[in-house]
Motif scaffolding. Structure first.
Motif, short mmCIF file in Angstrom:
data_model
loop_
_atom_site.label_atom_id
_atom_site.label_comp_id
_atom_site.label_asym_id
_atom_site.label_seq_id
_atom_site.Cartn_x
_atom_site.Cartn_y
_atom_site.Cartn_z
N PHE A 157 0.75 -1.21 -0.15
CA PHE A 157 -0.13 -0.08 -0.16
C PHE A 157 0.99 1.36 0.11
CE2 PHE A 157 -1.99 -3.36 2.15
CZ PHE A 157 -3.13 -3.68 1.53
N ALA A 181 -11.67 5.18 -0.54
CA ALA A 181 -11.26 4.17 -1.01
C ALA A 181 -10.50 4.25 -2.71
CB ALA A 181 -12.53 3.13 -1.45
N GLU A 182 -9.17 4.10 -2.75
CA GLU A 182 -8.44 4.30 -3.90
C GLU A 182 -7.72 2.97 -4.10
OE1 GLU A 182 -8.93 6.42 -5.90
OE2 GLU A 182 -10.15 7.96 -5.04
N SER A 183 -7.01 2.60 -5.17
CA SER A 183 -6.16 1.88 -5.21
C SER A 183 -4.71 2.19 -4.44
CB SER A 183 -5.79 1.72 -6.56
OG SER A 183 -6.87 0.93 -7.56
N THR A 192 -4.25 1.64 -1.28
CA THR A 192 -4.52 2.52 -0.17
C THR A 192 -5.03 1.60 1.01
OG1 THR A 192 -4.88 4.73 -1.33
CG2 THR A 192 -5.99 4.35 0.85
N LYS A 252 -10.77 -1.65 -7.21
CA LYS A 252 -9.52 -1.11 -6.50
C LYS A 252 -8.56 -2.04 -6.40
CE LYS A 252 -11.91 2.79 -6.42
NZ LYS A 252 -11.68 4.03 -7.43
N PHE A 264 -5.95 -2.49 -2.19
CA PHE A 264 -6.76 -1.93 -1.44
C PHE A 264 -7.04 -2.81 0.03
CE2 PHE A 264 -11.17 -1.23 0.19
CZ PHE A 264 -11.18 -0.13 0.76
N VAL A 295 -6.67 -7.29 -2.51
CA VAL A 295 -7.94 -6.55 -1.58
C VAL A 295 -7.62 -7.27 -0.03
CG1 VAL A 295 -10.21 -6.34 -0.85
CG2 VAL A 295 -9.54 -6.11 -3.27
#
Length: 745
Positions: free
Chosen positions: A53, A73-75, A77, A97, A100, A129
């Motif tokens: 991240f 929410a973002e990639s 992150t 995303k 994430f 994820v």
């Protein structure tokens, strides 16, 4: 019955404690997985569980967590929630995303609105994820957490605690507002993978409601998902329902307890259950109607697409006496491929099968049982029943049964093999019907290892043989892994299994036990794969058929067995039996029971007379330790030979069990023939007086009313009679006579 195997009777939560919404969650906090403190806000290049991240966002102080998550929410992150309570106001959507994650630092609890029945978190798409160390409070609600990236799924330390009941959801099959599953992990790409580890899902739902699945892995999952060291309890629609996915599912370790329909259910190619503890114990269930459980079975293998290569290894399965359950482990007809059960212990105290594999629909899959132990207090049916699976192997196994329960039954299993196996059966030990079976080193007597229910972590797979306890300890490694113990319970009722957990997703019907999965319906921008198991009849015929042969008779006696003529004990003789080749009984022996089977196997019997009773050695009839006289009652078994008795007075009661059971009750004046084979079993009866049908059977009685030759399927024929029994016989099984002269005819 003597068994080894330690038990852990404690429960991880005090069942008498009635916590508030918040204190309930804190009480279970001991099972939480601690998370190290994260880098500060804005820290770069943080990595967790293989996902990197670039940004870490501190989510403390947020009001509506749903809006905050969707906004942040973002990639690349990671959203970090400090200890505290947060509210999810409704469905929270994150889509597309990559890299994430959402992680709780400390004690982090998300609440949902009362009566909420929808997706609390709905994360879809992207690559990489993470969801870690958060608790979802499902008090008075039935939320679902769906995490479904294209690849690299990581869920660790998720907990869902609380009743899991919502007044807004239906509680019966077919309700349009049926409760959602609790957790829906999936990997959308066929080459992708995911890990779900150390999650705790506890539900207090209504049993028998076809309602809520614990972990649902359905049609939209194309990759490989590993569930490791998880604890799932108290769900009415299967603990883990993963037999409707084209992807592989690996269930490694963990405790799955008191779920209705099954604790764990797999079926796709290459899927396995390894090191799992599966328990149904009604006395420890949190459900307020645990006794209404439909079918609290242990582990099931079944598939809507045939399936092959599924395996159960290093598992401990325990089904309590109060449970409604058809089996400890069950392989359904719609699973047409090969399956393996290794180094696994099954104990079933209710009247169900220890292990049952039904004839495959449209396939020819075989079964391999190696290092398996089956025990329990059940007194009917059979410990291991394999049907229609040619090439089956049973090796290094141990089966111990009580009462009249049979040990192992292979029905229509040609080219099969049983080796290095101990059978200590109350009824017939080994029975074969339409099965060509190679047998070697089959012993009788002793006790078998019971499941070990103590907690442990998954250590990987191992396989070992199971030996008779009298000679060795259970060698099986207890890779059994159960995260937390707790307790919801499962109790199965009839074979009927039906679970329906729908959300608005698509449904997928399974063949035979028609189970339906509601595949997926994309919620907001995501496709969602929720479950709707419409399984109509999971119901498997109770005992399908039955011919069972018992290998090694139930006796370990030596050649002489105390008979003056040196004819040997019941278990010494084998092969086709021709009564004309046997020594002729003397008239003084007024009850003779003869094994006429061509397949061998001990045939148990019990009878009572109104006067004195003693064993006779007439005609070389055996007299050994297998047979017991207590007052005016004889209990014994005959194998490949005959037993003879002399008695005074009348024959008051008689029961002989093999391919069919003949039961005489002199007080009621009835003779009943109970069948077990759908293809039918022929029998004959003769009395000194007359016979009359007292049911709907139509087998013709002789003109003088004294005899009948008939056939019975899986039900019963019942007669009233006058006079005394002269003879009774079951085709290719056993003959009984009170007039030894009839043996000469």
């Amino acid at each position: 019955m003597p068994r080894n195997g330690a038990r852990d009777d404690s429960d991880s939560t005090d069942s008498g404690f009635k916590p508030s919404r918040r204190s309930y969650l804190k009480a279970a906090g001991a099972a939480a997985v601690s998370v190290p403190l994260l880098a500060g806000e804005g820290a770069a290049a943080t990595e967790r569980h293989g996902i990197s991240f670039d940004n870490v966002v501190d989510m403390g102080g947020t009001g509506d967590a749903s809006s905050a998550i969707e906004s942040a929410a973002e990639s690349n992150t990671l959203l970090k929630f400090p200890s505290g309570d947060y509210e999810l106001s409704g469905q929270t959507n994150v889509s597309g995303k990559s890299n994430f994650g959402i992680v709780g630092e400390g004690d982090v609890t998300f609440t949902v609105p009362d009566d909420y029945n929808g997706k609390a978190l709905n994360i879809n798409g992207g690559d990489g994820v993470l969801l870690e160390n958060i608790t979802i409070d499902q008090s008075n609600a039935t939320p679902d957490v769906q995490v479904a990236p294209d690849d690299n799924l990581q869920v660790h330390g998720l907990k869902m605690l609380g009743e899991g009941i919502s007044s807004s959801t239906g509680q019966s099959k077919g309700d349009s507002d049926a409760a959602l599953q609790a957790f829906s992990p999936m990997v959308r790409s066929s080459g992708g993978s995911g890990t779900v580890q150390d999650i705790v899902l506890h539900n207090e739902g209504r049993m028998g409601a076809y309602g809520r699945v614990g972990v649902w892995i359905g049609e939209e999952n194309k990759g490989t998902i590993t569930l490791r060291n998880c604890n799932v309890e108290g769900f009415s629609g299967n603990g883990v329902y993963a037999s409707r996915t084209p992807g592989e599912v690996h269930v490694e370790g963990g405790l799955y307890k008191n779920n209705d329909l099954s604790q764990v259910r797999i079926g796709s190619n290459g899927s396995y259950v390894d090191g799992v503890t599966a328990v149904t114990d009604v006395s420890e269930s949190r459900s307020d109607n645990a006794g209404e459980m439909l079918n609290g079975s242990g582990i099931r293998i079944e598939s809507d697409r045939g399936g092959s290569g599924a395996a159960i290894r290093n598992c401990d399965v325990s089904i309590g006496s109060e449970a409604n359950a058809d089996t400890g482990i069950k392989v359904f007809p719609n699973y047409s491929g090969d399956f393996t059960i290794e180094n696994t212990r099954v104990e079933i105290d209710c009247e169900g099968y220890g292990i049952r594999a039904s004839s495959p629909d449209g396939g020819s899959g075989s079964g391999t049982l190696k290092g398996v132990s089956v025990t329990g207090d059940a007194t009917s049916l059979v410990g291991i029943l394999i049907e229609g699976r040619d090439g089956t192997t049973i090796e290094d196994c141990c089966v111990q049964t009580e009462g009249g329960r049979k040990g192992i039954f292979l029905n229509n299993c040609s080219g099969s093999r049983i080796a290095n196996t101990t059978i200590s059966a109350g009824g017939k030990g080994l029975q074969l019907s339409g099965s060509d079976v190679e047998q070697s080193n089959i012993s009788q007597g002793g006790s078998c290892p019971a499941p070990s229910l103590s907690s442990s972590s998954y250590k990987g797979s191992s396989v070992s043989s199971v030996e008779d306890d009298s000679d060795s300890e259970d060698e099986s490694s207890d890779d059994s892994d159960e995260e937390s113990s707790e307790d919801s319970e499962e109790e199965s009722s009839d074979d009927s299994d039906s679970s329906e957990s729908s959300d608005d997703s698509s449904s997928d019907e399974s063949s035979d036990d028609s189970e339906e999965e509601s595949s997926d319906d994309s919620d907001e921008e995501s496709s969602d794969d929720s479950s709707s198991d419409d399984s109509s009849s999971d119901s498997e015929e109770e005992s399908s058929d039955d011919s069972e042969e018992e290998s090694s008779d139930d006796s370990d006696s030596d050649d002489s067995s105390g008979n003056d003529d040196g004819s040997g004990s019941d278990n010494e003789l084998s092969g086709d039996i021709d009564e004309s080749d046997m020594p002729e009984p003397e008239d003084s022996a007024n009850l003779v029971i003869t094994d006429t089977s061509t397949e061998g196997g001990r045939i148990p019997y019990e009878f009572t007379t109104s006067g004195d009773l003693e064993k006779s050695q007439t005609g070389g009839a055996t007299q050994d330790d297998n047979d017991d006289l207590s007052g005016n009652t004889a209990t014994g078994g005959v194998q490949s030979y005959r037993d003879a008795y002399e008695y005074e007075g009348e024959l008051v009661a008689l029961e002989v069990e093999d391919y069919a059971t003949i039961k005489l009750d002199d007080d009621a004046g009835t003779i009943t023939v109970m069948g077990e084979d759908e293809s039918g079993t022929e029998y004959s009866l003769e009395v000194t007086g007359t016979l009359e049908h007292i049911d709907d059977s139509t087998d013709p009685i002789s003109d003088d009313g004294s005899s009948v030759s008939g056939g019975v399927g899986t039900f019963r024929d019942e007669y009233s009679y006058t006079g005394k029994l002269v003879q009774a016989s079951i085709e290719d099984s056993v003959s009984i006579t009170t007039d030894p002269e009839t043996l000469d005819e």
